[in-house]
Design a protein around this motif. Sequence first.
Motif, PDB file in Angstrom:
ATOM      1  N   LEU A  16     -11.002  -9.702  -7.262  1.00 35.09           N
ATOM      2  CA  LEU A  16      -9.702  -9.591  -6.593  1.00 35.09           C
ATOM      3  C   LEU A  16      -9.187  -8.158  -6.626  1.00 35.09           C
ATOM      4  CD1 LEU A  16      -7.894 -12.859  -7.694  1.00 35.09           C
ATOM      5  CD2 LEU A  16      -8.747 -12.272  -5.427  1.00 35.09           C
ATOM      6  N   LEU A  17      -9.424  -7.460  -7.723  1.00 36.16           N
ATOM      7  CA  LEU A  17      -9.017  -6.054  -7.790  1.00 36.16           C
ATOM      8  C   LEU A  17      -9.761  -5.238  -6.737  1.00 36.16           C
ATOM      9  CD1 LEU A  17      -8.884  -5.627 -11.664  1.00 36.16           C
ATOM     10  CD2 LEU A  17      -6.944  -5.876 -10.085  1.00 36.16           C
ATOM     11  N   ARG A  18     -11.028  -5.532  -6.542  1.00 42.12           N
ATOM     12  CA  ARG A  18     -11.798  -4.847  -5.491  1.00 42.12           C
ATOM     13  C   ARG A  18     -11.227  -5.196  -4.107  1.00 42.12           C
ATOM     14  NH1 ARG A  18     -16.852  -6.498  -8.571  1.00 42.12           N
ATOM     15  NH2 ARG A  18     -17.273  -4.685  -9.882  1.00 42.12           N
ATOM     16  N   TYR A  19     -10.863  -6.450  -3.935  1.00 40.90           N
ATOM     17  CA  TYR A  19     -10.262  -6.881  -2.668  1.00 40.90           C
ATOM     18  C   TYR A  19      -8.946  -6.141  -2.427  1.00 40.90           C
ATOM     19  CZ  TYR A  19      -7.977  -9.837   0.796  1.00 40.90           C
ATOM     20  OH  TYR A  19      -7.307 -10.289   1.904  1.00 40.90           O
ATOM     21  N   TYR A  20      -8.118  -6.015  -3.450  1.00 41.95           N
ATOM     22  CA  TYR A  20      -6.862  -5.284  -3.305  1.00 41.95           C
ATOM     23  C   TYR A  20      -7.127  -3.846  -2.873  1.00 41.95           C
ATOM     24  CZ  TYR A  20      -4.803  -9.154  -6.016  1.00 41.95           C
ATOM     25  OH  TYR A  20      -4.406 -10.382  -6.475  1.00 41.95           O
ATOM     26  N   GLU A  21      -8.177  -3.253  -3.423  1.00 43.95           N
ATOM     27  CA  GLU A  21      -8.546  -1.896  -3.015  1.00 43.95           C
ATOM     28  C   GLU A  21      -8.963  -1.877  -1.539  1.00 43.95           C
ATOM     29  OE1 GLU A  21     -11.734   1.658  -4.031  1.00 43.95           O
ATOM     30  OE2 GLU A  21     -11.692  -0.125  -5.317  1.00 43.95           O
ATOM     31  N   GLU A  22      -9.785  -2.844  -1.129  1.00 46.07           N
ATOM     32  CA  GLU A  22     -10.219  -2.926   0.273  1.00 46.07           C
ATOM     33  C   GLU A  22      -9.027  -3.065   1.216  1.00 46.07           C
ATOM     34  OE1 GLU A  22     -12.880  -6.226   0.650  1.00 46.07           O
ATOM     35  OE2 GLU A  22     -14.316  -5.379  -0.775  1.00 46.07           O
ATOM     36  N   GLN A  23      -7.996  -3.764   0.770  1.00 46.10           N
ATOM     37  CA  GLN A  23      -6.799  -3.984   1.584  1.00 46.10           C
ATOM     38  C   GLN A  23      -5.826  -2.806   1.535  1.00 46.10           C
ATOM     39  OE1 GLN A  23      -6.476  -6.791   3.618  1.00 46.10           O
ATOM     40  NE2 GLN A  23      -8.605  -6.877   2.972  1.00 46.10           N
ATOM     41  N   GLY A  24      -6.137  -1.784   0.770  1.00 48.41           N
ATOM     42  CA  GLY A  24      -5.275  -0.613   0.672  1.00 48.41           C
ATOM     43  C   GLY A  24      -4.114  -0.771  -0.282  1.00 48.41           C
ATOM     44  N   LEU A  25      -4.195  -1.766  -1.170  1.00 43.56           N
ATOM     45  CA  LEU A  25      -3.117  -2.011  -2.123  1.00 43.56           C
ATOM     46  C   LEU A  25      -3.286  -1.210  -3.413  1.00 43.56           C
ATOM     47  CD1 LEU A  25      -2.912  -5.876  -1.650  1.00 43.56           C
ATOM     48  CD2 LEU A  25      -1.349  -4.154  -0.732  1.00 43.56           C
ATOM     49  N   LEU A  26      -4.507  -0.926  -3.781  1.00 38.84           N
ATOM     50  CA  LEU A  26      -4.821  -0.121  -4.969  1.00 38.84           C
ATOM     51  C   LEU A  26      -5.627   1.092  -4.521  1.00 38.84           C
ATOM     52  CD1 LEU A  26      -5.934  -2.741  -7.671  1.00 38.84           C
ATOM     53  CD2 LEU A  26      -3.904  -1.288  -7.721  1.00 38.84           C
ATOM     54  N   ILE A  49       1.820  -6.799  -6.957  1.00 39.43           N
ATOM     55  CA  ILE A  49       1.017  -7.484  -5.941  1.00 39.43           C
ATOM     56  C   ILE A  49       0.990  -8.981  -6.218  1.00 39.43           C
ATOM     57  CG2 ILE A  49      -1.332  -7.788  -5.040  1.00 39.43           C
ATOM     58  CD1 ILE A  49      -1.722  -4.723  -5.593  1.00 39.43           C
ATOM     59  N   ARG A  50       0.736  -9.357  -7.456  1.00 37.18           N
ATOM     60  CA  ARG A  50       0.669 -10.777  -7.818  1.00 37.18           C
ATOM     61  C   ARG A  50       2.007 -11.474  -7.568  1.00 37.18           C
ATOM     62  NH1 ARG A  50      -4.011 -12.723  -7.524  1.00 37.18           N
ATOM     63  NH2 ARG A  50      -3.420 -14.402  -8.896  1.00 37.18           N
ATOM     64  N   GLY A  51       3.095 -10.797  -7.894  1.00 33.63           N
ATOM     65  CA  GLY A  51       4.417 -11.370  -7.657  1.00 33.63           C
ATOM     66  C   GLY A  51       4.690 -11.583  -6.180  1.00 33.63           C
ATOM     67  N   LEU A  52       4.280 -10.633  -5.362  1.00 31.80           N
ATOM     68  CA  LEU A  52       4.493 -10.755  -3.923  1.00 31.80           C
ATOM     69  C   LEU A  52       3.594 -11.822  -3.321  1.00 31.80           C
ATOM     70  CD1 LEU A  52       4.840  -6.957  -3.153  1.00 31.80           C
ATOM     71  CD2 LEU A  52       6.666  -8.671  -3.047  1.00 31.80           C
ATOM     72  N   LEU A  53       2.370 -11.934  -3.809  1.00 29.65           N
ATOM     73  CA  LEU A  53       1.493 -13.016  -3.349  1.00 29.65           C
ATOM     74  C   LEU A  53       2.088 -14.372  -3.726  1.00 29.65           C
ATOM     75  CD1 LEU A  53      -2.005 -11.523  -4.269  1.00 29.65           C
ATOM     76  CD2 LEU A  53      -1.181 -12.039  -1.952  1.00 29.65           C
ATOM     77  N   ALA A  54       2.618 -14.467  -4.940  1.00 33.72           N
ATOM     78  CA  ALA A  54       3.239 -15.720  -5.386  1.00 33.72           C
ATOM     79  C   ALA A  54       4.470 -16.058  -4.548  1.00 33.72           C
ATOM     80  CB  ALA A  54       3.617 -15.623  -6.868  1.00 33.72           C
ATOM     81  N   THR A  59      -1.418 -10.095   2.207  1.00 34.27           N
ATOM     82  CA  THR A  59      -1.758  -8.736   1.791  1.00 34.27           C
ATOM     83  C   THR A  59      -1.386  -7.686   2.837  1.00 34.27           C
ATOM     84  OG1 THR A  59      -4.046  -9.048   2.533  1.00 34.27           O
ATOM     85  CG2 THR A  59      -3.591  -9.397   0.186  1.00 34.27           C
ATOM     86  N   SER A  60      -1.428  -8.028   4.118  1.00 28.48           N
ATOM     87  CA  SER A  60      -1.040  -7.035   5.132  1.00 28.48           C
ATOM     88  C   SER A  60       0.451  -6.713   5.023  1.00 28.48           C
ATOM     89  CB  SER A  60      -1.394  -7.514   6.535  1.00 28.48           C
ATOM     90  OG  SER A  60      -0.719  -8.706   6.846  1.00 28.48           O
ATOM     91  N   THR A  61       1.263  -7.714   4.743  1.00 31.19           N
ATOM     92  CA  THR A  61       2.689  -7.474   4.544  1.00 31.19           C
ATOM     93  C   THR A  61       2.926  -6.712   3.247  1.00 31.19           C
ATOM     94  OG1 THR A  61       3.236  -9.489   5.749  1.00 31.19           O
ATOM     95  CG2 THR A  61       4.960  -8.591   4.316  1.00 31.19           C
ATOM     96  N   ILE A  62       2.197  -7.086   2.212  1.00 30.09           N
ATOM     97  CA  ILE A  62       2.355  -6.407   0.921  1.00 30.09           C
ATOM     98  C   ILE A  62       2.029  -4.927   1.053  1.00 30.09           C
ATOM     99  CG2 ILE A  62       1.474  -6.256  -1.449  1.00 30.09           C
ATOM    100  CD1 ILE A  62       1.154  -9.337  -1.344  1.00 30.09           C
ATOM    101  N   THR A  63       1.031  -4.606   1.867  1.00 27.78           N
ATOM    102  CA  THR A  63       0.667  -3.202   2.072  1.00 27.78           C
ATOM    103  C   THR A  63       1.858  -2.397   2.568  1.00 27.78           C
ATOM    104  OG1 THR A  63      -1.615  -3.810   2.583  1.00 27.78           O
ATOM    105  CG2 THR A  63      -0.899  -1.652   3.317  1.00 27.78           C
ATOM    106  N   THR A  64       2.678  -2.989   3.415  1.00 28.32           N
ATOM    107  CA  THR A  64       3.824  -2.249   3.958  1.00 28.32           C
ATOM    108  C   THR A  64       5.021  -2.240   3.022  1.00 28.32           C
ATOM    109  OG1 THR A  64       4.658  -4.159   5.188  1.00 28.32           O
ATOM    110  CG2 THR A  64       3.139  -2.707   6.344  1.00 28.32           C
TER     111      THR A  64
END
Length: 129
Positions: A16-26, A49-54, A59-64
């Motif tokens: 998931l951490l790798r995924y967050y990186e792929e999505q531009g979050l980390l 990130i976890r709080g916003l997902l919850a 993830t696209s919204t979280i990126t912004t």
Amino acid sequence: MRIGELSRRTGVAVHLLRYYEEQGLLHPRRRPNGYREYVEEDVAVVRRIRGLLAAGLGTSTITTVLPCLRDGGDRLVPTCSDLLAGLHQERDRIAQVISDLQASMDALDDVIAAAPADVTRGAPASPDV
């Protein structure tokens, strides 16, 4: 810190951490050997990130919205004036999903309630929700 340490400290799986990186979050830096190097702030970022997902954000919204939030003790605090309009839109979207799901559940309840006694005798009991 390396990705395994970040995973241990946040309770988030490495994939998931790798995924967050792929999505531009980390945005970890890379060591010469290619290993990801995370900083202390990344622990807090992953928790945001976890709080916003919850909260139901994708993830696209979280990126912004992520750059416009800071930790405020036990809650996230907006720091950009234009962020609130977007958060209200997301809340409205979630409220609509809840309303649609409630309507679906009500429709199913109507179908279940219409079952004749001879059908309901052999049916398993419905768990209370």
